[in-house]
Design an enzyme around this catalytic site. Structure first.
Site, PDB file in Angstrom:
ATOM      1  CG  HIS A 146       9.523  12.584  12.280  1.00  0.00           C
ATOM      2  ND1 HIS A 146      10.147  11.369  12.421  1.00  0.00           N
ATOM      3  CD2 HIS A 146       9.405  13.066  13.554  1.00  0.00           C
ATOM      4  CE1 HIS A 146      10.377  11.128  13.704  1.00  0.00           C
ATOM      5  NE2 HIS A 146       9.931  12.145  14.406  1.00  0.00           N
ATOM      6  N   PRO A 147      12.386  12.310  10.139  1.00  0.00           N
ATOM      7  CG  PRO A 147      14.148  12.214  11.636  1.00  0.00           C
ATOM      8  CD  PRO A 147      12.995  13.067  11.230  1.00  0.00           C
ATOM      9  CB  THR A 148      11.879   7.408  11.877  1.00  0.00           C
ATOM     10  OG1 THR A 148      11.372   8.207  12.960  1.00  0.00           O
ATOM     11  CG2 THR A 148      13.392   7.264  12.012  1.00  0.00           C
ATOM     12  CB  ALA A 149       7.235   9.624  12.015  1.00  0.00           C
ATOM     13  N   GLY A 150       8.027  10.407   8.692  1.00  0.00           N
ATOM     14  CA  GLY A 150       7.534  11.010   7.452  1.00  0.00           C
ATOM     15  C   GLY A 150       6.605  12.176   7.668  1.00  0.00           C
ATOM     16  CG  HIS A 159      -2.084   0.873   1.140  1.00  0.00           C
ATOM     17  ND1 HIS A 159      -1.968   2.246   1.171  1.00  0.00           N
ATOM     18  CD2 HIS A 159      -3.402   0.620   0.996  1.00  0.00           C
ATOM     19  CE1 HIS A 159      -3.180   2.785   1.062  1.00  0.00           C
ATOM     20  NE2 HIS A 159      -4.068   1.817   0.952  1.00  0.00           N
ATOM     21  N   GLY A 218       4.813  22.603   9.727  1.00  0.00           N
ATOM     22  CA  GLY A 218       6.145  22.022   9.629  1.00  0.00           C
ATOM     23  C   GLY A 218       6.792  22.238   8.269  1.00  0.00           C
TER      24      GLY A 218
END
Lengths: 300, 300
Positions: free
Chosen positions: B170-174, B85, B166
Site C-alpha cells: 500500500h503506497p502510504t500504509a505499507g 522503532h 495482496g
C-alpha cells in the site's frame, strides 16, 4: 475512567439437605436474575443442610437473598428438623463477603439492610454477627447459635442475647444470623508422619488463639487412607495473614519434630488475590499491583 | 451449565505516537462498543508508535480492530514517518491472544478473518505471523519486518516473502503482520551486582536459543540509577514455561558467579494464571484447579 464493577459474595446456609423440591425453590431465587450469579451449591443429607455460593452486583444479590430467605421460612419447619450440623434457623446463617470494589463497610451496611427486610417481611428475628455485630460477644456464630433452635426460645429472653431485630423466635423458622466477613480460605498442609499429636502441636503454634498468626484457625487431623496427618486451617483474612506466611511457619515448626511438609490443599473457592500475593512473595516481585492482572482489569 | 464467556485479547501497534487527533480517532474504534473493553494504551513520541490493549468477545473485538486498521490506513502516511522503532505499516502488527475459553486454533482463525477483511476493505497486504504463519520462516515478526516500510516494495517480490493476502505494498500504509500468539509476560530478575557480563551470561544460560527454557527470551541489561544489572525476559508461554521455573534457574545460575537475586519485576499486564501456577508450585498445592479461583468462575 470506567465505572468500577462492585462484586459481593454471599454464602447462605439453609437447614434442608434432603428435600429436592424445597432446595430447588430456594435455588430458583438465584437463577435467571440480572446481576446475580449462582456459582455453586452443595447439600449434605447427614448435615441436612444446603450451602449456596452466589456472587454479583450488591443490590441484585441483596434481593435474591431476601427472596431465598422467604422461601426457606415458608418451606422449612425446624420443629421437624434433624441433622448432624448445629442450626438455629430455617435460614441458619447469611455471610456477605466483599470481593471486588466493595469495602467492608459497604458489606456491613448491606447485611443490615437484608436483616431489616427479613424481619419486616417474614417476622424472623436476626442476630447481626461478625463485622456487623452490635457487640463483641456477638461476633462469633458458634456463640450465638449455642443452644440451637430448641434452646433459642429461652436464650433470647436474656439481655445479652436479645436479637438485633425482633423479640420472638419464629415458631417454625427460628432465628437467623446475618453479617459481613472477609473471604475465608480453607488451606490444609500435609505432613510426612501419621502422628496426630505432631499435627496438633503445629496447629497450636500457628493459630491465633494460642499465640500464632492473627487470622489463622487450625486443628490437626488424620488422613487415614493416606496414613498421614494434616494441619487443617481456615485463613480468615488472607490479605493480612497471607498463605505463604503460614506455610513457611508450618515448615519451621515441623522441623523441630523431624517432620517435613509434603504438600497442601486448597478446599473450595478462593479469591485470586490469595494466590497472587503468595506468588509475589516467592518471586520477590517489586512494586506489583493487582491491577496488573488482566482479569482484574476486565472486571472493572 | 452456563455458557462459557469467550475472551480474546488484541494488542495492535500503530505507527503514530505524536498526533493526538489521529490517535484519538484510532482509539474511538475501541470505545463504547458492546463486548469490547479498551484496557490500556501507550504512545511513545520517540518511537512514534501507539500500542493499544483491548479485550472482549472475539467477534466484537474483530470488528473493532478492523475499524481501527481502517482509520490508521486512512490517517497515517508512512512515507513521512520517522521514529526509533522499526515499522513496516501504518498498522504495524496485530497479535490476537486467547485468554478465557478461547483456543489457540480459534485465535488463529480469527486472525485470518481479520487479515481477509483488511485486504478486502483497505487493500493493505497482510503477512500472517506467529501461530498463524503459513510457513516456519514467517513466524518471527522481526524477520518479516526486516527492511521496514522502505524495503518492503522490493522484498515482497521475492517468492518467500510474498504476502498471504495482496501483492502490492500500500503506497502510504505499507503492509501489516496479523497473527495469534500466546500471552507474553515481561519478567525481569534483579541481581546484586553491577557486572553486565554476569547478567548476560545468566540470560544466555536460561534462554531458548542458547539451550535454556523453551519459552524464554532473555538479555542482560543495566539499571544505571540503581547500580545493578538485570536479566530481562519475555516469557512466551507461561503455561509451559512457568515463572517459578525461570526464577529458580536464574538463582541457580547466579550462584556460580557468587551473585544473588534481589528481586524481580513484572512489566505491564499478565493473566492471573501466570501468578497462580507459581503460587501453586511454592505451596505444593495438590490437585489445584484454576476453576477454584472465584474470579475465574465469575467470568464463565
Amino acid at each position: 475512567m470506567a465505572d468500577l464493577t462492585k462484586v459481593i459474595e454471599c454464602v447462605p446456609n439453609f437447614s434442608e439437605g434432603r428435600d429436592l423440591k424445597v432446595i430447588e425453590q430456594i435455588l430458583d431465587c438465584f437463577r435467571g436474575k440480572d446481576g446475580v450469579k449462582l456459582l455453586d451449591y452443595s447439600r449434605d443429607e447427614d448435615h441436612n443442610r444446603l450451602v449456596v455460593t452466589v456472587v454479583g452486583e450488591p443490590n441484585s444479590v441483596k434481593w435474591a437473598v431476601v427472596c431465598a430467605i422467604g422461601k426457606a421460612t415458608e418451606l422449612i419447619d425446624l420443629t421437624k428438623h434433624e441433622g448432624q450440623h448445629p442450626r438455629m434457623g430455617a435460614t441458619d446463617v447469611v455471610p456477605f463477603i466483599p470481593l471486588n470494589n466493595v469495602t467492608e463497610e459497604e458489606a456491613v451496611e448491606l447485611s443490615k439492610e437484608v436483616a431489616k427486610e427479613v424481619f419486616d417481611k417474614y417476622n424472623v428475628p436476626v442476630f447481626l454477627y461478625e463485622k456487623s455485630a452490635s457487640a463483641p460477644h456477638r461476633q462469633n456464630l458458634a456463640k450465638i447459635r449455642k443452644g440451637q433452635f430448641e434452646g433459642m426460645f429461652d436464650k433470647i429472653k436474656e439481655d445479652e442475647w436479645k436479637p438485633d431485630f425482633g423479640q420472638e423466635v419464629h415458631p417454625t423458622a427460628g432465628v437467623v444470623a446475618i453479617g459481613a466477613r472477609m473471604p475465608l480460605v480453607a488451606f490444609n498442609i500435609n505432613l510426612d508422619t501419621n502422628n496426630l499429636d505432631i499435627a496438633n502441636k503445629i496447629a497450636r503454634s500457628v493459630r491465633f488463639i494460642n499465640g500464632g498468626l492473627r487470622f489463622c484457625k487450625a486443628i490437626g487431623i488424620e488422613l487415614e487412607d493416606r496414613g498421614i496427618v494434616q494441619v487443617s486451617m481456615n485463613m480468615t483474612n488472607y490479605t493480612k495473614t497471607p498463605l505463604y506466611r503460614v506455610f513457611e511457619l508450618v515448615k519451621i515448626e515441623a522441623k523441630r519434630y523431624g517432620v517435613s511438609v509434603v504438600g497442601s490443599e486448597v478446599i473450595g473457592l478462593l479469591p485470586m488475590e490469595a494466590m497472587i500475593n503468595t506468588a509475589e512473595y516467592y518471586l520477590g516481585v517489586e512494586d506489583f499491583s493487582i491491577d496488573q492482572i488482566l482479569e482484574k482489569r476486565m472486571m472493572e
